[in-house]
Design an enzyme around this catalytic site. Structure first.
Site, PDB file in Angstrom:
ATOM      1  NE  ARG A 107      39.650  46.090  31.952  1.00 58.94           N
ATOM      2  CZ  ARG A 107      39.539  44.990  32.704  1.00 58.94           C
ATOM      3  NH1 ARG A 107      40.032  43.835  32.275  1.00 58.94           N
ATOM      4  NH2 ARG A 107      38.940  45.027  33.871  1.00 58.94           N
ATOM      5  CG  HIS A 134      39.709  47.710  38.277  1.00 61.54           C
ATOM      6  ND1 HIS A 134      38.645  48.070  37.477  1.00 61.54           N
ATOM      7  CD2 HIS A 134      39.740  46.337  38.240  1.00 61.54           C
ATOM      8  CE1 HIS A 134      38.076  46.985  36.986  1.00 61.54           C
ATOM      9  NE2 HIS A 134      38.717  45.934  37.423  1.00 61.54           N
ATOM     10  CD  GLN A 137      37.034  43.938  41.256  1.00 59.41           C
ATOM     11  OE1 GLN A 137      37.013  43.613  40.080  1.00 59.41           O
ATOM     12  NE2 GLN A 137      36.391  43.266  42.200  1.00 59.41           N
ATOM     13  CG  ASP A 218      44.947  42.068  41.519  1.00 57.18           C
ATOM     14  OD1 ASP A 218      44.550  41.041  40.908  1.00 57.18           O
ATOM     15  OD2 ASP A 218      45.066  43.184  40.967  1.00 57.18           O
ATOM     16  CB  CYS A 259      39.698  42.173  41.505  1.00 59.18           C
ATOM     17  SG  CYS A 259      41.341  41.994  40.769  1.00 59.18           S
ATOM     18  NE  ARG A 287      33.742  45.078  38.318  1.00 58.87           N
ATOM     19  CZ  ARG A 287      34.684  44.884  37.389  1.00 58.87           C
ATOM     20  NH1 ARG A 287      35.539  43.899  37.506  1.00 58.87           N
ATOM     21  NH2 ARG A 287      34.802  45.707  36.355  1.00 58.87           N
TER      22      ARG A 287
HETATM   23  N1   CP Z   1      38.199  41.956  37.869  1.00 60.67           N
HETATM   24  C1   CP Z   1      38.183  42.269  36.574  1.00 60.67           C
HETATM   25  O1   CP Z   1      38.169  43.429  36.176  1.00 60.67           O
HETATM   26  O2   CP Z   1      38.138  41.191  35.725  1.00 60.67           O
HETATM   27  P1   CP Z   1      38.269  41.214  34.143  1.00 60.67           P
HETATM   28  O3   CP Z   1      39.697  41.540  33.808  1.00 60.67           O
HETATM   29  O4   CP Z   1      37.891  39.815  33.731  1.00 60.67           O
HETATM   30  O5   CP Z   1      37.331  42.240  33.577  1.00 60.67           O
HETATM   31  N1  NVA Z   2      45.785  44.224  38.595  1.00 61.10           N
HETATM   32  C1  NVA Z   2      45.137  43.465  37.552  1.00 61.10           C
HETATM   33  C2  NVA Z   2      43.652  43.550  37.691  1.00 61.10           C
HETATM   34  C3  NVA Z   2      42.867  42.753  36.674  1.00 61.10           C
HETATM   35  C4  NVA Z   2      41.399  42.886  36.842  1.00 61.10           C
HETATM   36  C5  NVA Z   2      45.597  43.961  36.192  1.00 61.10           C
HETATM   37  O1  NVA Z   2      45.638  45.180  35.984  1.00 61.10           O
HETATM   38  O2  NVA Z   2      45.946  43.125  35.364  1.00 61.10           O
END
Ligand code: CP
Ligand code: NVA
Length: 301
Positions: A107, A134, A137, A218, A259, A287
């Site tokens: 990530r 992502h 997700q 989101d 998400c 997930r």
């Molecule tokens: N939805 C998601 O990726 O959550 P986290 O940021 O908690 O991993």
């Molecule tokens: N759009 C959000 C998703 C988190 C899972 C971010 O990137 O912060």
């Protein structure tokens, strides 16, 4: 060996096979304790590095548990604690990690970091979120939709709010899984032009969700967005909140997804998040199951 970098970079037949595999293996372990091993131990003797340069709850725990259920071992690494965060190149990091582990999930911020890691790694690399996409997700979201409503092909999915990284992966999925995607949000914050052609825009949110099979939103401020923009963005997005009134314009049996993490009563009201349309915690659970299928595909298991 396969990398799982993005939905649009993955063959639709492979994506379909992963969703079906996830559903099968989820069913096979129904009712078992979370720490019990899958019978076939597909990741036995495998070591998986999980690198986080941003916070995470779901991605961190679901990958960790998933690898362990499949008989493998995990190593959680914080980007800030690695030499990667102190000047070592991504290419060298990729080459070195490939000597220790069998797969890498990352990530990160820039998509370029993910792509460079994959270019130089000699083991599979999985995208656990970048500023742009992502994909894991959305694999979980497709699995969740199909569990509740059957094939997503031909369905109407409406995204209300920020055209962000999660939206981008929905847009990629719309093409690969052949569903219709409508975006509704304020014009200055439209999705990036690279996604043009994958969705249609309807500015009026009530009009946009008309007949929707799935309504998704989101956070209005993502992890990579500057906090200084928070108030301005909230003002721009306010009219795109998913609330009970908006949901009355969707199909009677429409699902609601987010998400998570959510900012309750900003992008979606608690009444919707905890209401009859919501499947947000099924998404979170899935997930785990979707990513296990992604990991098996990456390793050819
Ligand atoms: N939805 C998601 O990726 O959550 P986290 O940021 O908690 O991993
Ligand atoms: N759009 C959000 C998703 C988190 C899972 C971010 O990137 O912060």
């Amino acid at each position: 060996m396969n990398h799982f970098l993005d939905i649009h970079r993955t063959d639709p037949a492979d994506l379909r096979a992963m969703i079906d595999d996830a559903a099968t293996t989820k069913a096979a372990r129904a009712g078992k304790p979370k720490g019990s091993l899958d019978a076939d131990l597909p990741l036995k003797d495998h070591m998986v590095a999980l690198i986080f340069e941003k916070p995470s709850t779901r991605t961190r725990v679901s990958f960790d548990v998933g690898v362990r259920q499949m008989g493998g071992q995990t190593m959680l690494l914080s980007g800030a604690d690695m030499q990667l965060g102190h000047g070592e190149t991504i290419a060298d990091t990729a080459r070195v990690l490939s000597r220790y582990v069998d797969m890498i999930m990352i990530r990160t911020f820039e998509e370029a970091t993910l792509l460079e890691l994959a270019e130089y790694a000699t083991v599979p690399v999985i995208n656990g979120l970048t500023n742009r996409t992502h994909p894991c997700q959305i694999m979980a979201d497709i699995l969740t939709f199909e569990e509740h409503r059957g094939p997503i092909k031909g369905k109407k999915v409406v995204w209300s709010g920020d055209g962000n990284n999660v939206f981008a992966s929905f847009a990629h999925a719309a093409k690969q899984f052949e569903f219709d995607l409508v975006f509704t949000g304020p014009q200055p914050l439209d999705p990036e032009p690279a996604l043009d052609g994958l969705y249609t825009t309807i500015r009026n949110p009530q009009e946009a969700v008309d007949g929707a099979d799935l309504v998704v939103t989101d956070t209005w401020v993502s992890m990579h967005d500057p906090q200084s923009a928070r108030e301005r963005r909230h003002n721009q997005f306010r009219g795109y909140q998913v609330n009970e009134d908006l949901m009355t314009h969707a199909s009677d049996d429409a699902l609601f997804m987010h998400c998570l993490p959510a900012h309750r009563d900003d992008e979606a009201t608690s009444a919707v998040m905890d209401g009859p349309h919501s499947v947000i915690f099924d998404e979170a659970e899935n997930r785990l199951h979707a990513q296990k299928a992604v990991m098996r595909w990456c390793l050819g298991k």
